[in-house]
Design a protein around this motif. Structure first.
Motif, PDB file in Angstrom:
ATOM      1  N   ARG A  21       0.819  -1.208   0.000  1.00 12.83           N
ATOM      2  CA  ARG A  21       0.000   0.000   0.000  1.00 12.83           C
ATOM      3  C   ARG A  21       0.851   1.255   0.000  1.00 12.83           C
ATOM      4  O   ARG A  21       0.555   2.223  -0.702  1.00 12.83           O
ATOM      5  N   VAL A  22       1.923   1.240   0.777  1.00  9.14           N
ATOM      6  CA  VAL A  22       2.797   2.410   0.819  1.00  9.14           C
ATOM      7  C   VAL A  22       3.338   2.714  -0.567  1.00  9.14           C
ATOM      8  O   VAL A  22       3.248   3.840  -1.064  1.00  9.14           O
ATOM      9  N   VAL A  23       3.895   1.682  -1.205  1.00 10.82           N
ATOM     10  CA  VAL A  23       4.469   1.874  -2.535  1.00 10.82           C
ATOM     11  C   VAL A  23       3.388   2.314  -3.512  1.00 10.82           C
ATOM     12  O   VAL A  23       3.583   3.261  -4.290  1.00 10.82           O
ATOM     13  N   TYR A  24       2.243   1.653  -3.467  1.00 10.58           N
ATOM     14  CA  TYR A  24       1.152   1.985  -4.391  1.00 10.58           C
ATOM     15  C   TYR A  24       0.730   3.436  -4.228  1.00 10.58           C
ATOM     16  O   TYR A  24       0.661   4.184  -5.201  1.00 10.58           O
ATOM     17  N   GLU A  30       2.799  10.288  -7.103  1.00 13.23           N
ATOM     18  CA  GLU A  30       3.878  10.858  -7.915  1.00 13.23           C
ATOM     19  C   GLU A  30       3.519  10.862  -9.397  1.00 13.23           C
ATOM     20  O   GLU A  30       3.916  11.757 -10.142  1.00 13.23           O
ATOM     21  N   ILE A  31       2.755   9.858  -9.812  1.00 11.49           N
ATOM     22  CA  ILE A  31       2.338   9.830 -11.211  1.00 11.49           C
ATOM     23  C   ILE A  31       1.292  10.911 -11.476  1.00 11.49           C
ATOM     24  O   ILE A  31       1.370  11.657 -12.454  1.00 11.49           O
ATOM     25  N   LEU A  32       0.320  11.026 -10.575  1.00 13.63           N
ATOM     26  CA  LEU A  32      -0.765  11.984 -10.797  1.00 13.63           C
ATOM     27  C   LEU A  32      -0.280  13.428 -10.680  1.00 13.63           C
ATOM     28  O   LEU A  32      -0.829  14.320 -11.339  1.00 13.63           O
ATOM     29  N   ASP A  33       0.731  13.665  -9.860  1.00 14.13           N
ATOM     30  CA  ASP A  33       1.266  15.016  -9.738  1.00 14.13           C
ATOM     31  C   ASP A  33       2.376  15.282 -10.755  1.00 14.13           C
ATOM     32  O   ASP A  33       3.034  16.321 -10.693  1.00 14.13           O
ATOM     33  N   LEU A  34       2.578  14.344 -11.648  1.00 15.69           N
ATOM     34  CA  LEU A  34       3.597  14.476 -12.691  1.00 15.69           C
ATOM     35  C   LEU A  34       5.004  14.611 -12.133  1.00 15.69           C
ATOM     36  O   LEU A  34       5.899  15.118 -12.805  1.00 15.69           O
ATOM     37  N   GLN A  46      15.420  -0.438  -8.446  1.00 14.67           N
ATOM     38  CA  GLN A  46      15.628   0.901  -7.894  1.00 14.67           C
ATOM     39  C   GLN A  46      14.587   1.201  -6.832  1.00 14.67           C
ATOM     40  O   GLN A  46      14.914   1.690  -5.735  1.00 14.67           O
ATOM     41  N   LEU A  47      13.306   0.897  -7.144  1.00 12.77           N
ATOM     42  CA  LEU A  47      12.249   1.101  -6.164  1.00 12.77           C
ATOM     43  C   LEU A  47      12.465   0.213  -4.952  1.00 12.77           C
ATOM     44  O   LEU A  47      12.216   0.611  -3.811  1.00 12.77           O
ATOM     45  N   ALA A  48      12.948  -0.998  -5.201  1.00 12.12           N
ATOM     46  CA  ALA A  48      13.144  -1.942  -4.096  1.00 12.12           C
ATOM     47  C   ALA A  48      14.136  -1.385  -3.091  1.00 12.12           C
ATOM     48  O   ALA A  48      13.897  -1.411  -1.878  1.00 12.12           O
ATOM     49  N   GLU A  49      15.237  -0.828  -3.575  1.00 15.95           N
ATOM     50  CA  GLU A  49      16.204  -0.313  -2.603  1.00 15.95           C
ATOM     51  C   GLU A  49      15.754   1.035  -2.048  1.00 15.95           C
ATOM     52  O   GLU A  49      16.072   1.379  -0.914  1.00 15.95           O
ATOM     53  N   ARG A  50      14.954   1.767  -2.813  1.00 13.86           N
ATOM     54  CA  ARG A  50      14.434   3.031  -2.304  1.00 13.86           C
ATOM     55  C   ARG A  50      13.513   2.795  -1.107  1.00 13.86           C
ATOM     56  O   ARG A  50      13.536   3.549  -0.141  1.00 13.86           O
ATOM     57  N   PRO A  57       6.857  -7.165  -3.233  1.00 11.65           N
ATOM     58  CA  PRO A  57       5.776  -6.201  -2.994  1.00 11.65           C
ATOM     59  C   PRO A  57       5.779  -5.052  -3.992  1.00 11.65           C
ATOM     60  O   PRO A  57       4.699  -4.533  -4.337  1.00 11.65           O
ATOM     61  N   ILE A  58       6.960  -4.675  -4.463  1.00 13.42           N
ATOM     62  CA  ILE A  58       7.018  -3.643  -5.496  1.00 13.42           C
ATOM     63  C   ILE A  58       6.235  -4.091  -6.718  1.00 13.42           C
ATOM     64  O   ILE A  58       5.383  -3.363  -7.251  1.00 13.42           O
ATOM     65  N   ARG A  59       6.497  -5.303  -7.145  1.00 13.95           N
ATOM     66  CA  ARG A  59       5.826  -5.815  -8.344  1.00 13.95           C
ATOM     67  C   ARG A  59       4.314  -5.847  -8.148  1.00 13.95           C
ATOM     68  O   ARG A  59       3.559  -5.543  -9.083  1.00 13.95           O
ATOM     69  N   GLU A  60       3.875  -6.210  -6.950  1.00 13.13           N
ATOM     70  CA  GLU A  60       2.434  -6.254  -6.723  1.00 13.13           C
ATOM     71  C   GLU A  60       1.820  -4.862  -6.865  1.00 13.13           C
ATOM     72  O   GLU A  60       0.769  -4.699  -7.500  1.00 13.13           O
ATOM     73  N   ALA A  61       2.490  -3.863  -6.314  1.00 17.04           N
ATOM     74  CA  ALA A  61       1.997  -2.497  -6.463  1.00 17.04           C
ATOM     75  C   ALA A  61       1.959  -2.102  -7.936  1.00 17.04           C
ATOM     76  O   ALA A  61       1.004  -1.469  -8.402  1.00 17.04           O
ATOM     77  N   LEU A  62       2.974  -2.503  -8.682  1.00 11.51           N
ATOM     78  CA  LEU A  62       3.019  -2.150 -10.101  1.00 11.51           C
ATOM     79  C   LEU A  62       1.889  -2.831 -10.869  1.00 11.51           C
ATOM     80  O   LEU A  62       1.289  -2.241 -11.766  1.00 11.51           O
ATOM     81  N   VAL A  63       1.600  -4.077 -10.520  1.00 14.78           N
ATOM     82  CA  VAL A  63       0.503  -4.779 -11.186  1.00 14.78           C
ATOM     83  C   VAL A  63      -0.811  -4.035 -10.971  1.00 14.78           C
ATOM     84  O   VAL A  63      -1.611  -3.877 -11.895  1.00 14.78           O
ATOM     85  N   ARG A  64      -1.001  -3.553  -9.746  1.00 14.96           N
ATOM     86  CA  ARG A  64      -2.232  -2.823  -9.475  1.00 14.96           C
ATOM     87  C   ARG A  64      -2.274  -1.510 -10.241  1.00 14.96           C
ATOM     88  O   ARG A  64      -3.313  -1.144 -10.800  1.00 14.96           O
ATOM     89  N   LEU A  65      -1.162  -0.815 -10.285  1.00 16.51           N
ATOM     90  CA  LEU A  65      -1.127   0.439 -11.047  1.00 16.51           C
ATOM     91  C   LEU A  65      -1.379   0.179 -12.524  1.00 16.51           C
ATOM     92  O   LEU A  65      -2.062   0.953 -13.202  1.00 16.51           O
TER      93      LEU A  65
END
Lengths: 236, 236
Positions: A21-24, A30-34, A46-50, A57-65
């Motif tokens: 949820r945090v990542v999502y 960040e996407i909506l605010d450009l 990169q997101l994983a280490e960020r 979990p990163i991939r799961e957030a990306l799948v939802r996006l």
DNA sequence: TGCATATTATTTGTCGACAAGAGAAGTGGC
DNA sequence: GCCACTTCTCTTGTCGACAAATAATATGCA
């Protein structure tokens, strides 16, 4: 200060299902605010280490996006923020206007007292953003205001479509937000008040009419902005 | 017979990114056809061994299904097929009727020759299912017919909402499909033909009117079925 | 130099294993 | 016998590592 909770190896410091949820949420904002403009590459590692977590979990957030169309994934190759296509703008406007009308009407029909409170709160936040001339806040609070109206309509099908449209609209407006210093914001505040009054009075016809007028106002604004932008480019 | 491709250890026998789609498609169909009725538990490990793959692609498919509301996940505990709630039926009908109207009108407006071909193909499949008195095929081909009309309208926002509604409708109809042996199917075939004619003639007003009538017809049918079912229970 | 081919690099897709949560089952005290 | 507590079990969430696929780069040949 936690009461001495399990002083084990490397403090987990985040509950089990919360990472996604945090990542999502953050990525979505960040996407909506450009902050991540269309076409930005999304790198999983990169997101994983960020976020100090595994790629899973990163991939799961990306799948939802991706399911909401905010990012697109080229198989086996790359992932990036989806472009907002100016080609299908007409379809976007059609859907946006219709949802403004429908949700306003349904809100007038099904609203409860607590809905009005929520709507008025959002309207206050929008008015505050206008007074502060904070364009980004205007965009976000305006979308939240209309989402609250849709919530009062109590139709989850319309709500999910409308949310998606408002998201897309946030990206459009953010792209052209410089013109937000003109007289329009105050007019929006007034139109919002009129919509609230119609919804409070359970006047469905008036609410629908106002919703339509407000939507078409916004459409005209965006069209003017895009045309203005194109004219600028042609002028070169 | 493959031409002697890599006789390595345990033949992969499936392309790299394909697993997710297979699981997603099959699970989706099983949910919509009520092979997996609402409330059915979804076990990841069970699916994993059923499809002979790891839990990772399974989970990705499940995340996408959850994004469409077809399954719900209780955190840390279980995943199951979402119930179709009879409480919000009115909201479902509102959205369904509106989308029938809008997509029919847009199809009349934006259709191209190839769209008509696709629509007529779907209509032929529906008519064949009616002749064969194959209720499940009727349900699926009817949804496909209206999805084709929506495609011709060329509004991806409406299309995605409409697809979701048609999916949900498939589950409802599948639940009450026994009554499909009455006179209604033939009437649907005729109404479909009238809609095709209006779309072909680019008569937007007539297409919208027919779409509305057709939708309300279906709503009445479902309402009759559900009321009939409730009456049966009360009669006990 | 220009093009076809081989190699490398980088990113994604998949896997097996482990750990955390939440309910179920078992245990003890009153 | 009933309730609170502990233990067990089962499913999910997370991790690190490996393999496949593709683009970029390098290599060889004309």
């Amino acid at each position: 200060m936690e009461p001495a909770k399990k002083v084990s190896s490397a403090a987990p410091e985040r509950r089990r299902g919360s990472g996604v949820r945090v990542v999502y949420d953050l990525l979505r904002d960040e996407i909506l605010d450009l902050v991540l403009p269309p076409g930005s590459p999304i790198d999983e590692v990169q997101l994983a280490e960020r976020f100090s977590m595994s790629r899973t979990p990163i991939r799961e957030a990306l799948v939802r996006l991706a399911g909401e169309g905010l990012i697109v994934t080229l198989p086996n190759r790359s992932t990036m923020v989806s472009n907002l296509d100016f080609l299908n703008m007409a379809a976007f406007f059609d859907a946006l206007v219709l949802m403004y009308r429908v949700t306003a009407q349904l809100a007038a029909q099904h609203r409860r007292p607590e809905d009005l409170d929520a709507i008025r709160d959002r309207q206050a936040a929008f008015a505050a953003a206008v007074r502060a001339q904070d364009a980004l806040a205007m965009i976000a609070t305006n979308a939240a205001f209309h989402a609250a109206i849709a919530e009062a309509g109590r139709n989850p099908y319309f709500n999910s479509l409308f949310s998606r449209l408002l998201d897309e609209g946030r990206r459009f407006l953010r792209l052209y937000y410089q013109s937000y210093e003109d007289r329009l914001p105050q007019q929006f505040v007034d139109e919002h008040e009129a919509m609230i009054a119609a919804i409070a009075a359970r006047d469905t016809a008036e609410a629908e009419r106002l919703g339509r007028a407000h939507a078409e106002q916004i459409v005209r604004q965006i069209q003017t902005l895009t045309i203005g932008d194109e004219r600028l480019e042609i002028a070169l």
